[in-house]
Each structure stands twice: as C-alpha cells, then as structure tokens.
Design a protein around this motif. Structure first.
Motif, PDB file in Angstrom:
ATOM      1  N   ASP A  34       0.824  -1.209   0.000  1.00 26.66           N
ATOM      2  CA  ASP A  34       0.000   0.000   0.000  1.00 26.66           C
ATOM      3  C   ASP A  34       0.858   1.258   0.000  1.00 26.66           C
ATOM      4  O   ASP A  34       0.385   2.342   0.336  1.00 26.66           O
ATOM      5  N   CYS A  35       2.120   1.135  -0.373  1.00 22.42           N
ATOM      6  CA  CYS A  35       3.035   2.279  -0.360  1.00 22.42           C
ATOM      7  C   CYS A  35       3.162   2.847  -1.769  1.00 22.42           C
ATOM      8  O   CYS A  35       3.324   2.101  -2.744  1.00 22.42           O
ATOM      9  N   TYR A  36       3.110   4.162  -1.871  1.00 21.11           N
ATOM     10  CA  TYR A  36       3.264   4.849  -3.152  1.00 21.11           C
ATOM     11  C   TYR A  36       4.393   5.876  -3.092  1.00 21.11           C
ATOM     12  O   TYR A  36       4.498   6.714  -3.984  1.00 21.11           O
ATOM     13  N   ASP A  37       5.204   5.799  -2.056  1.00 23.00           N
ATOM     14  CA  ASP A  37       6.356   6.702  -1.910  1.00 23.00           C
ATOM     15  C   ASP A  37       7.576   6.008  -2.526  1.00 23.00           C
ATOM     16  O   ASP A  37       8.273   5.225  -1.885  1.00 23.00           O
ATOM     17  N   SER A  38       7.817   6.289  -3.802  1.00 27.62           N
ATOM     18  CA  SER A  38       8.885   5.587  -4.522  1.00 27.62           C
ATOM     19  C   SER A  38      10.264   5.928  -3.971  1.00 27.62           C
ATOM     20  O   SER A  38      11.164   5.073  -3.955  1.00 27.62           O
ATOM     21  N   ILE A  39      10.480   7.155  -3.514  1.00 27.28           N
ATOM     22  CA  ILE A  39      11.793   7.523  -2.966  1.00 27.28           C
ATOM     23  C   ILE A  39      12.051   6.753  -1.673  1.00 27.28           C
ATOM     24  O   ILE A  39      13.173   6.280  -1.424  1.00 27.28           O
ATOM     25  N   ALA A  40      11.022   6.599  -0.846  1.00 33.30           N
ATOM     26  CA  ALA A  40      11.187   5.817   0.384  1.00 33.30           C
ATOM     27  C   ALA A  40      11.540   4.368   0.057  1.00 33.30           C
ATOM     28  O   ALA A  40      12.443   3.777   0.668  1.00 33.30           O
ATOM     29  N   ALA A  64      15.371 -11.656   0.176  1.00 35.52           N
ATOM     30  CA  ALA A  64      13.906 -11.681   0.263  1.00 35.52           C
ATOM     31  C   ALA A  64      13.336 -10.267   0.347  1.00 35.52           C
ATOM     32  O   ALA A  64      12.311  -9.953  -0.278  1.00 35.52           O
ATOM     33  N   VAL A  65      14.001  -9.405   1.107  1.00 41.85           N
ATOM     34  CA  VAL A  65      13.537  -8.015   1.221  1.00 41.85           C
ATOM     35  C   VAL A  65      13.632  -7.312  -0.131  1.00 41.85           C
ATOM     36  O   VAL A  65      12.713  -6.582  -0.548  1.00 41.85           O
ATOM     37  N   LEU A  66      14.753  -7.518  -0.823  1.00 41.94           N
ATOM     38  CA  LEU A  66      14.919  -6.880  -2.133  1.00 41.94           C
ATOM     39  C   LEU A  66      13.879  -7.400  -3.126  1.00 41.94           C
ATOM     40  O   LEU A  66      13.396  -6.642  -3.984  1.00 41.94           O
ATOM     41  N   GLU A  67      13.506  -8.666  -3.014  1.00 39.50           N
ATOM     42  CA  GLU A  67      12.477  -9.217  -3.895  1.00 39.50           C
ATOM     43  C   GLU A  67      11.107  -8.589  -3.619  1.00 39.50           C
ATOM     44  O   GLU A  67      10.242  -8.564  -4.504  1.00 39.50           O
ATOM     45  N   LEU A  68      10.912  -8.077  -2.417  1.00 40.52           N
ATOM     46  CA  LEU A  68       9.680  -7.349  -2.101  1.00 40.52           C
ATOM     47  C   LEU A  68       9.740  -5.906  -2.604  1.00 40.52           C
ATOM     48  O   LEU A  68       8.752  -5.381  -3.134  1.00 40.52           O
ATOM     49  N   LEU A  69      10.896  -5.265  -2.431  1.00 38.33           N
ATOM     50  CA  LEU A  69      10.995  -3.827  -2.683  1.00 38.33           C
ATOM     51  C   LEU A  69      11.154  -3.490  -4.164  1.00 38.33           C
ATOM     52  O   LEU A  69      10.549  -2.523  -4.648  1.00 38.33           O
ATOM     53  N   TRP A  70      11.981  -4.259  -4.886  1.00 35.10           N
ATOM     54  CA  TRP A  70      12.237  -3.911  -6.287  1.00 35.10           C
ATOM     55  C   TRP A  70      10.952  -3.902  -7.130  1.00 35.10           C
ATOM     56  O   TRP A  70      10.694  -2.917  -7.862  1.00 35.10           O
ATOM     57  N   PRO A  71      10.147  -4.937  -7.087  1.00 32.90           N
ATOM     58  CA  PRO A  71       8.917  -4.892  -7.909  1.00 32.90           C
ATOM     59  C   PRO A  71       8.000  -3.722  -7.546  1.00 32.90           C
ATOM     60  O   PRO A  71       7.378  -3.128  -8.437  1.00 32.90           O
ATOM     61  N   ARG A  72       7.915  -3.401  -6.247  1.00 31.47           N
ATOM     62  CA  ARG A  72       7.048  -2.293  -5.848  1.00 31.47           C
ATOM     63  C   ARG A  72       7.595  -0.969  -6.367  1.00 31.47           C
ATOM     64  O   ARG A  72       6.835  -0.116  -6.844  1.00 31.47           O
ATOM     65  N   PHE A  73       8.912  -0.788  -6.285  1.00 29.52           N
ATOM     66  CA  PHE A  73       9.505   0.449  -6.792  1.00 29.52           C
ATOM     67  C   PHE A  73       9.270   0.581  -8.296  1.00 29.52           C
ATOM     68  O   PHE A  73       8.897   1.653  -8.797  1.00 29.52           O
ATOM     69  N   GLU A  74       9.456  -0.510  -9.019  1.00 28.35           N
ATOM     70  CA  GLU A  74       9.239  -0.470 -10.461  1.00 28.35           C
ATOM     71  C   GLU A  74       7.774  -0.200 -10.782  1.00 28.35           C
ATOM     72  O   GLU A  74       7.455   0.537 -11.739  1.00 28.35           O
ATOM     73  N   LEU A  75       6.873  -0.773  -9.999  1.00 27.18           N
ATOM     74  CA  LEU A  75       5.445  -0.545 -10.220  1.00 27.18           C
ATOM     75  C   LEU A  75       5.097   0.930 -10.014  1.00 27.18           C
ATOM     76  O   LEU A  75       4.391   1.532 -10.834  1.00 27.18           O
ATOM     77  N   ILE A  76       5.594   1.535  -8.919  1.00 25.96           N
ATOM     78  CA  ILE A  76       5.298   2.953  -8.661  1.00 25.96           C
ATOM     79  C   ILE A  76       5.876   3.825  -9.765  1.00 25.96           C
ATOM     80  O   ILE A  76       5.252   4.793 -10.226  1.00 25.96           O
ATOM     81  N   LEU A  77       7.088   3.478 -10.220  1.00 28.63           N
ATOM     82  CA  LEU A  77       7.720   4.262 -11.283  1.00 28.63           C
ATOM     83  C   LEU A  77       6.917   4.140 -12.582  1.00 28.63           C
ATOM     84  O   LEU A  77       6.705   5.139 -13.297  1.00 28.63           O
ATOM     85  N   THR A  89      16.481   0.219 -13.278  1.00 29.45           N
ATOM     86  CA  THR A  89      16.140   1.573 -12.834  1.00 29.45           C
ATOM     87  C   THR A  89      16.495   2.594 -13.898  1.00 29.45           C
ATOM     88  O   THR A  89      15.722   3.524 -14.183  1.00 29.45           O
ATOM     89  N   ASN A  90      17.664   2.466 -14.491  1.00 28.25           N
ATOM     90  CA  ASN A  90      18.073   3.396 -15.546  1.00 28.25           C
ATOM     91  C   ASN A  90      17.119   3.338 -16.734  1.00 28.25           C
ATOM     92  O   ASN A  90      16.796   4.372 -17.339  1.00 28.25           O
ATOM     93  N   ALA A  91      16.680   2.125 -17.068  1.00 26.01           N
ATOM     94  CA  ALA A  91      15.745   1.990 -18.185  1.00 26.01           C
ATOM     95  C   ALA A  91      14.412   2.678 -17.882  1.00 26.01           C
ATOM     96  O   ALA A  91      13.841   3.383 -18.736  1.00 26.01           O
ATOM     97  N   LEU A  92      13.906   2.499 -16.661  1.00 21.13           N
ATOM     98  CA  LEU A  92      12.644   3.152 -16.283  1.00 21.13           C
ATOM     99  C   LEU A  92      12.794   4.665 -16.240  1.00 21.13           C
ATOM    100  O   LEU A  92      11.877   5.401 -16.643  1.00 21.13           O
ATOM    101  N   LEU A  93      13.939   5.135 -15.747  1.00 18.23           N
ATOM    102  CA  LEU A  93      14.175   6.583 -15.748  1.00 18.23           C
ATOM    103  C   LEU A  93      14.233   7.119 -17.175  1.00 18.23           C
ATOM    104  O   LEU A  93      13.792   8.247 -17.441  1.00 18.23           O
TER     105      LEU A  93
END
Length: 725
Positions: free
Chosen positions: A438-444, A473-486, A534-538
């Motif tokens: 439920d997080c939409y703060d991509s910088i966080a 495991a943490v990175l597997e949670l965070l990376w997809p969410r960051f890419e989704l928000i981006l 990340t570079n590709a999304l940017l």
C-alpha cells in the motif's frame, strides 16, 4: 792395521813406520783404503780392440765432442805437449792427495771420536727399537680392548634408550590412569565458575578419552579407574547442565540485557564442548532450550520495537493518487494538502538522502518512546534503517555466538541461526509486505533498497552469511514495488491532458519540477549501486516528460511563448539534476542538448522582430555567395539603405527592449542573462556578415557603405545592454 802396516807414499821413496802412533795408524789405514779403491775403481771392461762389435764411429763422436771443449781448443791452439801436460796434471793430483791425507791425519782423533759416538748411538737406537716394538704390541692389545669397550657401550646405550622409551610410555600411561584426589575434590565440591574446576574438567576430559582409547586396546588397568571416571563425569555433567540452564533462564527476565549472560557463557564454552563429547543428550537439551528461549526473546523484542517505531512515522503518507502526472488542483492530490511541516515529501529527496551516509547508516537506532515524548516524526526509510540496523547488529552478534559456543560452521551454523531468528525474520517480511503493498512513496522504497544493499555489504565485510537470504527476500519485495510505482508515474504523465491543468503559464510547470526533483533523487541514490532496470525506467520517464513538455508548449498560441516555456522547463530540470547527478549522466546530457537547441531558436525568434529584414538579407546573400550568384541582389540599393538606417536608428532601443523582455520571460536570471548575451553576440555576427556582404565587389560602389557602423563601436554599444547578475 792394529799390528802396523807400511805403505809407500805416492811420489816419494820414504818408508813410514806406523807402529804405536795413532796418527800414523790412521794414515796407513787411509793409504790402504786408497790403494784398494784405486785398484777396485779401475774397470777396464772387455777391452778387446779386435772385436767386430767395436764401432769406430762412436770413437769419432767422442773425439769430436772433446775437440769442442774450450780447454782442449786452447791446448791445441798453443801447441802444448800432451805428455808434459799429463805429467803436470799427475803431479798436481799427487800434491792435492797429500794435502788431503794430512787433513785426514789432522782430524783423526775427531774421526775416531765420531766413530765411537756412532757406535754408541747405534746401541741406543737398537734399545729404542726394542722399546717401540714393545709399545706397538701394547697398543695393539689396547686397540682391541677399546673396540670391545665400544661395542659394550653401544649395547648399553641401546638398552638405556629402550628402557627410557618404555619408562616414558609407562609413566604417561600411569599419569593418565591415575585419578588424583585433587581432581575428585574439585569436581565434587568447587563451583563451576572457578578456574580450578575448569582446569580439572580439562584433565577429566583427557582421562575419559584415554580410558576410551585403552578400553579399545583391552588394557586391564583401564577397568581399575573406569568406575571413578564415570562417577566424576556424571557429577560434572550435572553441575554444568545446571549452570548453563540457569544462565539461559536468566535471559527470560524482563529488562534483561541478554548479551551479558551470553558473554559469560562464552567464557565457559568448554562446558558445552565437554557435554557434546560425553553426554550428547544433555548437550541437545541445552541447545534446544537456548534456541527456544532466544527465539522468543528476539521475536518479542523486535515485534515490540517495530510496533513502537510505526507510532513515530509521518501520519500523512502518499496514496495511489499522489502521482507525478496528477493535477495540482485535484481533490485528493497530495500537493493540495495545506501543511508539509510534519510529513514526508514524495518527489523531493531533500535531506532524506543523508540516511545513506556512513554516519547515519550505522548510527544509533531510534528510541521510540524518546521520539514520542519529543513529538518527533520520521519518514518510513528512517524507521526501516533503525529496525534493520538493530536486526543486523543482533543477527551478527548471535551468529558469532552460535558459531563460537555451539561449535558449528557452514550450513549447520546457518540452520541453527534460522531456528532462532526465523520467526522474527518472517514477522519482518510479513509486516514489510503489508506496508509495501500500500506504499506509493517511490523515494522511500528506493532508499530502503539501498539501505539493504549497504547492509548486505556490511555483513559480507564481516563475513556473516546468516542474513544473506533475508536481504534477498527483502529486495524481492521492494524492487517490484519500486518499479510498479515508477511505471504508474510514467503512465500518469503519458495520460496527462494539458487542457485540464489550469491556466497556461510560461514558467516551469509543477509536473516538470516534480520530475526534476524525483529524477535527480533517483540518479544520485543510484550512483553507488547502479541498476540497469532503474536506468531503463528513468529513461522511459524522461521520454514521457519531454513529450509532456512539448504537448504543454503546443497549447501556447505563439512560437515565442512556446520557446519560453520550453527553455524555462528545460533549464529548471537541468539545474535540479546538476545539483545531485553527475555532469556526464544521460539525463543531464539530454536536457543540455534540448536547452541549447531551444535557446538558439529563441535567440533567432527575438532577433527577427527588430532586425528580421537585415538577418534575412544576410542569410540570403551568404547562400548566394556560396553559389557565386551574388549579382542577383545588386539592383536593390534602396533596401540596403533602409537596413542601414533602420539599424542605426533603432539598435539601442531594440537591444534594451529585447533585454527587458528576456529578463521578464525567464525565471532563472542566470539563464536570462545567458540568453541576452547569446542574442547580442548573434546580432553582432549578423551585422558582421552584413559588412562582409557589402564589402563584396558587387556592392563596393554603393554609397550606403559609408553609413555602416564600425563593428568595434557596435560591440561597445551592445555591451551596455548586457545585464549583470
């Protein structure tokens, strides 16, 4: 010669009586010796001149050799009579012989004395020879005796070594078998924390091992001590079990710093080693009790700590409507909220990036109740850093304790660690999954990713592999969410309708400012641990922002306003990016090229109004000059005269108006100054081109050339209109 001998002297007719006179006796003896020697020395050999074997050639050779002698040569030369010469030589020899005999007679006593001494020496040497022969025989007997003694010594030495070897083994065996009274009393009566108990426990362990080894060899002496050793072992196991369980139970007391009893257990790590070697059932009981106790302690501690941390998080957080392309006037827009004082911003990094600095990253963890008393609030990444640094610190310490105390390595150590920390780590992942969904703060999210990357590097540097799977495991949670928000932000900008964004304004748009702040934040964070995704999304985001800026510019009716809007937005994005990103980054280079192109176009646009005719003439003339067709412009002298007089009359007013207009149009004074300077420079270049055209042979006869302004004078005049900021 003792009875007296009479001998004739050579060359004399006198008779010598030698009876009773030693000198005469010696002389007569010498005469006899001489006569016998002369006779005996006369060796005629086989003197047979008639034999056929006589070789006359050899005689000739000897004669020839004698003739070469210097004395013979002298005799032959002077004509000496050989007979007479022979007699002289014989007489001389007799004289010398007589002199020699007299010398012998003179020294006869010494010679006789020498003879006696030689005889005496001969007898002495004979006796010494006998003595040495006896000594030699004695030495021979002694040598044989020495050899006998040497053989006896070697034999005794071998027997001594064998006895010493047997004695050392026997003494060691006896020492290992004997159970001293000191050991018995110490094991039975001394507390386990005393050094004497630890030392005697080592000795007991050695005796237990020796008893096992001797029992395999069927040593009879082993049975004499087996009962005593077994009883001591049971007593030691009982005391050690009670001590370790007491320490483990002390962990369960509220407000207990469990690191203190852990350090105490490390001092007595041999206790567990003793149990593991001699009573595995008790060792397993202690291990299971420790795992159960510490698992509950860590779970309770981190559950409580995580819950308290969430109470000091910003209350206002981003939601699904807080995207980059959402209108600023939307009802649920993030930026419509009146206060930014107590909440985290979404697209601006600000001071949030300091969390990745070494001092902040490994700084003290937050104390929730202290923060609550101070009414402090923190962004999610700060809470995340504090929570995971506490996990890293405790996890590293726990892994080292397990490896040291329980003597486990490799996969065994990891399994034991997971049995203790597994429940806590699962709780972390579950809570994080709930928050991230439920997080939409991509910088966080991106800051949390880089916090984990740095923590993973720290554990790798410490050679602690226990948390590697958790980090993944943490990175597997965070990376997809960051890419989704981006991607959501990319879609929001792509779907933005410029007509719904309110009143048009040439100043930098808030959406481009959001992008600039966000992109610079992500680029600056991503520099340490670059990520291609990340570079590709940017890159996609940049393309959409560029398209958005062009769509917004198309809403302006005039090209001039379009260029002002583009330049203001490109300049703002470039300025923000250059504050954090590297100068050679892809984003910076892209906007630099766009800004340069639009700035050059704007300069042409503002110069075209007051000086458009002259500029068009110069461009046309330069094109014709390249083709060699400049004569086509020769007849229109009135037009050139108009250009010259118009430029002379309006240049100052036009430059001043242009300067003021530029400074009003651009929000960045530095950029406006640069544009004015570029415009004035371009104007001088056009006027210089105008000079060159009129100086061509085609136009040299025109009278208007005398009205042209000197270029240096023009540069001085133009410089007055350059603003200074």
């Amino acid at each position: 010669m003792a009875d007296g001998v009479s001998a004739p002297a050579v060359g004399s007719s006198l008779d010598v009586n030698t009876a009773g006179n030693p000198t005469k006796i010696a002389m007569a003896y010498l005469e006899d010796e001489r006569t016998e020697a002369d006779v005996s020395s006369l060796n005629l050999g086989e003197l047979d001149l008639t034999t056929d074997e006589f070789i006359l050639d050899e005689v000739d050779i000897h004669i020839q050799a004698n003739l070469e002698d210097d004395l013979v040569k002298e005799a032959l030369r002077t004509g000496v009579d050989l007979r007479q010469y022979s007699k002289q030589v014989e007489a001389e020899l007799q004289r010398i012989e007589q002199a020699s005999i007299r010398d012998y007679i003179k020294e006869s006593q010494n010679i006789a004395l020498l003879h006696n001494q030689i005889t005496a020496c001969d007898s002495i040497l004979e006796r010494m020879e006998g003595m040495l022969s006896g000594f030699q025989s004695d030495l021979s007997s002694i040598s044989s005796e020495i050899q006998t003694l040497q053989q006896q010594s070697v034999s005794m030495n071998v027997r001594l070594k064998n006895r010493q070897a047997v004695r050392s083994h026997l003494s060691q065996l006896v020492d290992e078998l004997v159970v001293p009274g000191t050991m018995i009393s110490t094991i039975l009566d001394s507390p386990v924390t005393e050094q004497d108990f630890l030392e005697q426990l080592h000795e007991l362990n050695n005796k237990i091992n020796m008893a096992k080894e001797l029992s395999f060899r069927e040593t009879l002496a082993c049975s004499d001590i087996q009962d005593v050793v077994d009883r001591l072992k049971l007593k030691a196991v009982s005391k050690i079990r009670e001590f370790i369980l007491q320490k483990i139970y002390s962990f369960r007391k509220p407000m207990t710093n469990y690191q203190i009893p852990q350090n105490t257990l490390l001092k007595y790590r041999f206790f567990y080693q003793f149990l593991l070697a001699n009573e595995r059932t008790v060792a397993k009981e202690i291990r299971d009790e420790y795992v159960d106790t510490m698992s509950k302690i860590y779970y309770s501690y981190f559950k409580s700590y995580s819950g308290r941390l969430l109470k000091v998080q910003y209350e206002e957080v981003a939601d699904k409507d807080d995207l980059m392309g959402v209108e600023d006037t939307a009802k649920k827009g993030f930026f419509s909220k009146p206060s930014l004082k107590s909440r985290n911003t979404i697209f601006t990094l600000g001071q949030r990036g300091a969390i990745l600095s070494p001092t902040e990253l490994e700084g003290p963890i937050l104390v929730p109740h202290t923060a609550q008393r101070g009414d402090s609030r923190y962004p999610y990444e700060t809470l995340f850093r504090s929570q995971h640094y506490a996990l890293l610190d405790n996890g590293c310490r726990e892994y080292l304790f397990l490896s040291d105390f329980f003597m486990v390595v490799g996969n065994s150590a990891l399994d034991l660690f997971n049995s203790i920390m597994g429940k806590t780590l699962s709780m972390f992942l579950k809570g994080m999954s709930t928050y991230v969904s439920d997080c939409y703060d991509s910088i966080a999210i991106f800051l949390c990713i880089h916090i984990i990357l740095r923590f993973r590097a720290i554990t790798a540097k410490r050679s602690i592999p226990a948390l590697d799977k958790y980090w993944d495991a943490v990175l597997e949670l965070l990376w997809p969410r960051f890419e989704l928000i981006l991607e959501m932000n990319i879609h929001s900008i792509r779907n933005t309708d410029p007509q719904k964004l309110g009143v048009l304004d040439t100043r930098p748009h808030y959406i481009t400012r959001r992008y600039a702040e966000f992109s610079s934040a992500i680029v600056s964070i991503n520099q340490t641990f670059p990520n291609e995704r990340t570079n590709a999304l940017l890159g996609q985001l940049q393309v959409e922002v560029e398209n958005f800026v062009l769509k917004m510019a198309a809403e302006f009716p005039s090209r001039r306003d379009q260029l002002i809007f583009l330049i203001n937005n490109y300049d703002m994005m470039l300025s923000v990016l250059m504050e954090r990103a590297a100068d050679d980054s892809k984003e910076v280079e892209g906007f630099q090229q766009l800004l340069l192109a639009r700035t050059q176009e704007f300069i042409e646009e503002i110069l075209s109004a007051p000086f458009g005719g002259m500029i068009a003439f110069v461009k046309e003339a330069e094109a014709l000059m390249e083709k060699g067709q400049l004569d086509r412009l020769k007849n229109d002298e009135g037009e050139k005269l108009t250009f010259v007089f118009w430029f002379s009359a309006t240049k100052e007013q036009s430059c001043e108006a242009m300067s003021q207009d530029v400074m009003r149009s651009f929000t960045n004074f530095k950029n406006g100054t640069s544009i004015i300077q570029g415009a004035l420079t371009q104007l001088i270049q056009y006027y210089h081109g105008f000079h060159k055209v009129l100086n061509q042979p085609t136009f040299r006869s025109l009278a208007v050339r005398s009205e042209l302004i000197n270029l240096h004078h023009l540069m001085v005049e133009v410089k007055k209109h350059k603003p200074n900021f």
